[in-house]
Every structure is written in C-alpha cells, then in structure tokens.
Design a protein around this motif. Structure first.
Motif, mmCIF file in Angstrom:
data_model
loop_
_atom_site.group_PDB
_atom_site.id
_atom_site.type_symbol
_atom_site.label_atom_id
_atom_site.label_comp_id
_atom_site.label_asym_id
_atom_site.label_seq_id
_atom_site.Cartn_x
_atom_site.Cartn_y
_atom_site.Cartn_z
ATOM 1 N N MET A 114 7.372 2.526 1.151
ATOM 2 C CA MET A 114 6.797 3.176 2.316
ATOM 3 C C MET A 114 6.821 4.701 2.198
ATOM 4 O O MET A 114 5.997 5.383 2.791
ATOM 5 C CB MET A 114 7.546 2.728 3.574
ATOM 6 N N GLU A 115 7.791 5.251 1.467
ATOM 7 C CA GLU A 115 7.846 6.701 1.312
ATOM 8 C C GLU A 115 6.590 7.214 0.635
ATOM 9 O O GLU A 115 6.065 8.269 0.992
ATOM 10 C CB GLU A 115 9.092 7.098 0.514
ATOM 11 N N VAL A 116 6.097 6.457 -0.370
ATOM 12 C CA VAL A 116 4.865 6.876 -1.053
ATOM 13 C C VAL A 116 3.699 6.861 -0.080
ATOM 14 O O VAL A 116 2.860 7.777 -0.039
ATOM 15 C CB VAL A 116 4.583 5.941 -2.252
ATOM 16 N N LEU A 117 3.633 5.828 0.768
ATOM 17 C CA LEU A 117 2.554 5.733 1.745
ATOM 18 C C LEU A 117 2.603 6.879 2.740
ATOM 19 O O LEU A 117 1.566 7.451 3.111
ATOM 20 C CB LEU A 117 2.641 4.392 2.480
ATOM 21 N N ARG A 118 3.810 7.228 3.169
ATOM 22 C CA ARG A 118 3.927 8.337 4.121
ATOM 23 C C ARG A 118 3.491 9.654 3.482
ATOM 24 O O ARG A 118 2.899 10.517 4.136
ATOM 25 C CB ARG A 118 5.360 8.434 4.633
ATOM 26 N N GLY A 119 3.796 9.811 2.189
ATOM 27 C CA GLY A 119 3.342 11.012 1.487
ATOM 28 C C GLY A 119 1.831 11.079 1.395
ATOM 29 O O GLY A 119 1.228 12.147 1.583
ATOM 30 N N TRP A 120 1.212 9.903 1.108
ATOM 31 C CA TRP A 120 -0.254 9.879 1.070
ATOM 32 C C TRP A 120 -0.837 10.161 2.456
ATOM 33 O O TRP A 120 -1.823 10.885 2.590
ATOM 34 C CB TRP A 120 -0.746 8.508 0.601
ATOM 35 N N ALA A 121 -0.235 9.555 3.476
ATOM 36 C CA ALA A 121 -0.775 9.702 4.830
ATOM 37 C C ALA A 121 -0.707 11.145 5.314
ATOM 38 O O ALA A 121 -1.494 11.559 6.191
ATOM 39 C CB ALA A 121 -0.020 8.792 5.795
ATOM 40 N N ALA A 122 0.222 11.934 4.793
ATOM 41 C CA ALA A 122 0.346 13.332 5.211
ATOM 42 C C ALA A 122 -0.762 14.202 4.651
ATOM 43 O O ALA A 122 -0.970 15.339 5.116
ATOM 44 C CB ALA A 122 1.708 13.887 4.781
ATOM 45 N N GLY A 123 -1.475 13.690 3.642
ATOM 46 C CA GLY A 123 -2.544 14.467 3.040
ATOM 47 C C GLY A 123 -3.869 14.208 3.719
ATOM 48 O O GLY A 123 -3.943 13.893 4.911
#
Length: 719
Positions: A1-10
C-alpha cells in the motif's frame, strides 16, 4: 500500500489508478469512486479487477487498442497452447501480455490454432513449414549459433486433444538453459580464418539426424547466428528456415516445444527433460537428437512384404463391454471379490440402494458380464438368486518380455489361463528380432485360443516389460539387463502388428495387478508384491489401487536393496547388487560353497534350478546360497514395510519356484518381523503369490481388466 500511496500523491494516469485501488480497499463502491475521481464506473471497475488479479504489475500495464509496435507472436502461441482452454483463453492471454483481444485472435488464426482451422497448426517460419504434424527432433548450439531441428510428417486426421504433459517448471528450465548458451556479443571471425568450423559440425549433425530419422522431413530453424559474417546455411539433411518476422528466437523455441507437447502424448516430460539435461551440461557444441518417432506417425505406412494375417480373435469386442458408470464398476468389483453374491449383499457391501443394484445387475446380465447361480433358500420371502462374473464374457492377452524368456498367455475374466506359449531368448538379441519374436509368440497364443474366445469378448493386449519404461510414449528406456534396448518405442512397434488396444506396464507392477485381480478377497488390502525374475522388482497396491508413481516406474527395488545393504559405488550411486538377480547370484554363491551344480548348466536359469533342487534335497551349501539371497531381498523388503506400514508381502515370479519357496518365505518373514521399528504393533505376513510362474504375463493381461473394470473416482484408465 505504501507504493500505491506514493503513486496517488503524484499526477497522471498511474495516480488515478492508485487512487481507485485505495478507495476500493476502504470499501468504497465503484459508483462512488467514479463520482469522487471523475472517471467512469467501467474505469473504476477495470483497475480494481486488475489490481486483484495482477497486483502492481497490473496497474503498470495499460491495455492498448490496435496492434502494438512489436508483438512476439510465438510467445502468444506458447501461452495459448499451454493455458487452460475455453472461450476466454484469448482474452486472458491478451490481459496477461497487455495486448488487445483482436491481436491475440489474429495471431491464433495466423498459426492455425482456431477451432475452424486446418487439421494441424501452421508454423510461419521463413519459408513456412509444410502444413503437417510438427515434432521437436533436435537442437544444435555452438559458440556462434543455435539451430532447432523440427520434423514434419504427412498430414493426417486432426490430432486428439492431449492434456499438457510439460509443466511450467520444465519449460522454464528449458528457456533458462537455452538463454545461458546465447553469446552476449557477436563473434567476429579472424581475418586468417576463411570459414566457420561450426558450419562443418552443424552439417555433420544434420546428416546424423537424417540418418536417424529417415521417415520425417527435417527443417533446420536458425534461432540465432552471431558469427560475422553469418555462416552459410547447410544444404544437406534438412531444409533451412528463419524464425517468423514477428517472433523472438526464445518465443519460437517455447512455441514449438508447446506445440509438440500438446499435440503428441508421446512427447512426454522425459523428452523435454532429456533436452534440458543436454543444455545444462553446457560445453560446445550441444548436440541433442530424440529417438525415432516413425512409429508415432498417424499416417498409414506401406507394409513390408506380404500383409500379416489378422490376429484372432477379433478386437471388435472392445465396444461390447462399455461400462456406463462408476457404480457399474463398483458392482462388478463387489461380485469379483465375493465370487458369488446376492443383490442384497451387493447393496449392503457397496452402500448402493437395492433399486440401483437391481438395475445395474439387470444391465450386466443382459450384456453377459454377469450370470445367475443356483437359487438360495431364504428364511422368509422368495428365494434369492446370487450372481457371479461370467469368465467367458471377456478375454485378454498377456505378453511378458523378459531378458531370457518370452511368455504369452490368454486369460478369461476369472483369471483362468486359456493357453500359454513360451519361447527362450537371449538378452543380446537385436531389438528388432526380439520384438519380432514377441509378436510371433503373441499371435501363436491368440491362434491357440481361437476356439475358446468369442470374438465379441476380446478386450486387448497387456505387455509387461522390465523397467524403466516411459508409459506416455510406450518407450523402454534401456533396462539394466537389456543393454541393447535404448529408447525402444515398443508400444508403437507392437501396435503396427496388433490392431487392437495395447497397453504397456512395468513387469513388477503388472504382477501386482494380476495378484489383486485373481487373488480376489485374499488380496483385498494393501500389499507389496516382490517379483523374482531376471532381477527383483516390486509392485505396490495401496489404498485400493495400483500405485504407479509420477512416472509409472514405482517399485525399483534394486536401489532400495542396495541402500539397505550399504552397497554404493565410488560416485555414491547405489550398486546393482547381485542378490537382486537370483538366477545369476544363487548359482554363483552356491559354487563358492562347493556345490557341484552351482556353476554348471546351459544357462543361468538351468543352473538356478539345479541349485534349487539341491537345496530342496538337503544340500547345506545350496540352502545357504538361497538363504543368503533371500536375506538380502528381505533387507529391501524391510524398507518397504517400514516406509509404507504394510502388513502383507507377496512373493512370486518365475524364479520363486517350489524348490526354493520355503527358503524365501522363511528368511524374508524373519527379517521383516524382527527388525521393523513398529514390530510391536503389527505382524507382517509373507505369502506365496496366487499366480503361476507366468505371473508377469498373467498380470499384464489382468491390467486390461483392471483398467476396464476397477472403480476409480479420479477416472478410469482405459486400454
């Protein structure tokens, strides 16, 4: 989920996909996700499903419409062949590879993999391979090039559906091994070297292939050639081809392996494991050729010389005994074990209802598989009429191929031997002559049984051979005592002569099947059969069925015996202990003890029987020799008892004769009861076989009955 949150911030498409997944993980429905993010409900559902099926990789891949710039058609074909079938297969492959469904469908049409395509797939190499069956016949690889050798036979009827016999593990190992051989950079030829020496080696390889496979057309497909300039294609032995324009070399290699594996039951894991081993051994050049496949081709061949007379009795009866259900097999098994039994007793033993038993019994009576016996007087109600198997309802031929003796029998459904024929042979006999003698003996037995076997009750021929054997292709792989039999396609050689169902079984397993079939209720439990022939093998009957193992070669007793005796060679491999070849070891051990007849006789069989007679007559040296061999076999049997926790060992085979039976029974009984770890919990019975000296031949015939009538929830094997 951390990777997804990083993508979602972009920002951008990847951020939108990540936000869809994060909201879905919170339990938000697609309609609400669509409203919050300003995307369609279909988009929200698509990325949620791709996350569930493929994880992060699914979000990174975006399906594209139309044809992508580059499509590895061969990889599409390999996935299509090895993936589970069904209407959604093309769509599944498209999702997996990031292609459109239309692109995958077009590739399948171009390669002839659609339901309405021609009889066989098409391989669009440059130039294309002829429209015929395709086999992987060989591989050549040196420091500069790799050439895959394909074979094509005459076009025939559409091949039957074949379950995939090559696993992802084998295909992955093949791909990895071939990739490791590919040079990283092109090889520049020195100025003083006018030609590439590998060209001559490749030409020699193709000439050898043409000599080994004269019945198929050979096609050399260059996977890669890094020599600068490239070598000239060899002209002798095979036509020259390049990979398709839209296929990578590795993709084409995988596609042809998949095509061969799924089109031909004979192209078993063994063939591909052999190729893997050749690649993994390394060194250059790699030269691998498979065994001859002439006997596997479906197109009819012109017979050599005058046609052979048709065997008798006819094989048309295979359709007369067509069991309609698992329950019919259950009823037949109950009748067979009991001998004679009433319908009420069948219902009690099987758990079937009285109505089901009556209906099935009536059907089997109408077809002649069962017959009624004399009525039994009942204490109340009407008399009960028991039923039993009709022995003459079905017959089978059993053919046992032994290094020293060929045996053919015809038996009926009750296991009674109708006729027996034997013929002595030598293990040094040429395989072609050996097979010709086996065919002649089988025909002789069928001719002798002509008057006793109705034409509508003949089921087929069972063949017992020494192992190891590749059941998928019917190939004998070089038994230790038949050195000349290297990858002999015995099943197809026999099918050329017997136009009826033919099945091959390892001899010790066939003997166990016969023991179970003919032993009836005496063998209605788990047991191990020790087969004393030219070599000692074991057959296992476990959990109500013959245990064959993954490769149908379970029961290699010799190695187990060697380990139990602590006999290993310098390389750590278990030795071939002499005790596991009684006709050779008993005379030798007797001669060491001064027994006069131990080293004499016209052959090992004659010498063995002479020592056996001496042991039975009270000669202490002969008796000690037999006990020594029996004790060694008992050590191997001890391993079986401890490993399987069984309480019955059955001894049989041509060298378990009346003279020596007592020695084997006593010594093996002592070992398997004195030394097991759980000896306080069980008593192991060691009993003589119910079969005659023709145990393997009778067992081979019984495998036909076993495959036809034995109930199996996982699907019955049919001859």
């Amino acid at each position: 989920m951390e990777v997804l949150r990083g993508w979602a911030a972009g920002s951008g498409p990847l951020a939108t996909r990540a936000r869809v997944v994060l909201l879905a993980a919170e339990g938000v429905r697609d309609a609400e996700i669509s409203r919050r993010l300003g995307v369609s409900r279909q988009t929200a559902g698509t990325w949620r499903h791709r996350w569930q099926s493929a994880g992060l990789a699914g979000l990174e891949q975006r399906p594209r419409t139309g044809r992508p710039p580059t499509v590895d058609e061969a990889e599409v074909v390999a996935r299509a062949l090895l993936a589970p079938g069904g209407s959604g297969a093309s769509r599944a492959i498209a999702r997996e590879l990031g292609l459109s469904h239309a692109t995958v469908a077009a590739v399948r049409r171009r390669w002839g993999l659609t339901a309405d395509a021609a009889a066989v797939p098409r391989v669009p190499t440059r130039p294309p391979l002829p429209g015929a069956e395709v086999w992987v016949m060989g591989l050549y690889a040196d420091a500069s090039r790799a050439v895959l050798l394909a074979g094509t036979g005459p076009a025939g009827p559409p091949p039957p559906a074949v379950a995939t016999v090559i696993g992802a593990d084998v295909l992955g190992a093949l791909t990895q091994a071939l990739t490791a051989l590919r040079p990283a950079v092109p090889r520049t030829r020195p100025a003083d070297q006018p030609g590439d020496p590998g060209t001559a080696e490749l030409a020699a390889f193709l000439a050898e292939a043409a000599a080994r496979h004269p019945d198929v057309a050979l096609h050399a497909i260059t996977l890669w050639d890094t020599a600068q300039p490239p070598a000239q294609p060899p002209a002798a032995g095979a036509t020259y081809h390049l990979p398709p324009a839209h296929a990578t070399p590795l993709g084409l290699f995988r596609a042809l392996i998949a095509l061969d594996s799924t089109s031909h039951p004979e192209s078993s894991r063994r063939v591909h494991l052999d190729l893997t081993a050749a690649l993994e051994r390394g060194g250059t050049p790699v030269r691998w050729l498979r065994e001859n496949v002439a006997g596997h081709l479906r197109a009819p061949r012109e017979p050599a010389g005058p046609p052979a007379p048709p065997p008798a009795p006819a094989s048309s009866g295979v359709n007369q005994i067509d069991l309609g259900s698992f329950n019919e097999c259950v009823v037949i098994e109950a009748v067979r074990l009991a001998g004679t039994i009433t319908r009420g007793e069948i219902a009690h033993r099987t758990g079937l209802t009285q109505q089901s038993v009556s209906r099935i019994a009536r059907s089997l009576l109408d077809r002649g598989i069962l017959v009624e016996d004399a009525q039994r007087r009942a204490t109340s109600g009407k008399p009960r009429t028991p039923v039993r198997l009709c022995g003459s309802a079905a017959h089978a031929v059993g053919l046992h191929i032994d290094p020293e003796l060929l045996t053919a029998v015809v038996i009926d459904l009750d296991g009674a031997i109708v006729c027996t024929c034997t013929r002595p042979v030598s293990p040094d006999t040429d395989p072609a002559d050996f097979v010709a003698q086996a065919v002649a003996l089988g025909r002789e037995a069928m001719e002798k049984a002509r008057g006793s076997v109705p034409e509508d009750g003949f089921l087929g021929i069972g063949v017992a051979v020494p192992g190891p054997v590749d059941i998928a292709s019917g190939t004998v792989l070089g038994p230790p005592l038949l050195k000349a039999w290297h990858d002999l396609p015995l099943l197809y050689l026999l099918k050329d002569h017997f136009p009826c169902p033919v099945i091959i079984e390892k001899d010790s397993l066939a003997a166990a099947a016969g023991e179970r079939w003919i032993g009836r209720d005496r063998r209605a439990r788990d047991f191990a059969y020790l087969y004393l022939g030219t070599g000692v093998g074991s057959g296992l009957y476990l959990n109500g069925d013959l245990y064959r193992g993954v490769s149908a070669n379970a029961g290699e007793f010799g190695q187990l015996c060697a380990i139990a005796l602590g006999r290993t060679g310098p390389d750590g491999r278990p030795e071939m202990v002499p005790e596991c070849n009684p006709p050779a070891s008993v005379p030798e051990f007797a001669a060491r003890r001064g027994v006069a007849g131990g080293a004499t006789g016209t052959g090992s069989t004659a010498a063995y029987r002479a020592v056996g007679r001496a042991a039975a007559g009270g000669d202490p040296g002969a008796a000690a020799a037999v006990r020594e061999v029996a004790g060694a076999i008992g050590r191997g049997a001890l391993g079986l008892v401890d490993l399987l926790d069984i309480d019955l060992i059955v001894l049989g085979g041509p060298f378990f004769t009346e003279d020596v039976a007592g020695f084997y029974l006593d010594e093996i009984t002592r070992v398997v009861n004195e030394f097991p770890t759980a000896r306080r919990l069980r008593r192991v019975a060691v009993e003589p076989s119910v079969l005659s000296a023709e145990a393997a031949a009778v067992g081979a015939a019984s495998t036909i009955f076993h495959a036809t009538f034995t109930p199996r929830l996982r699907g019955r094997e049919r001859p």
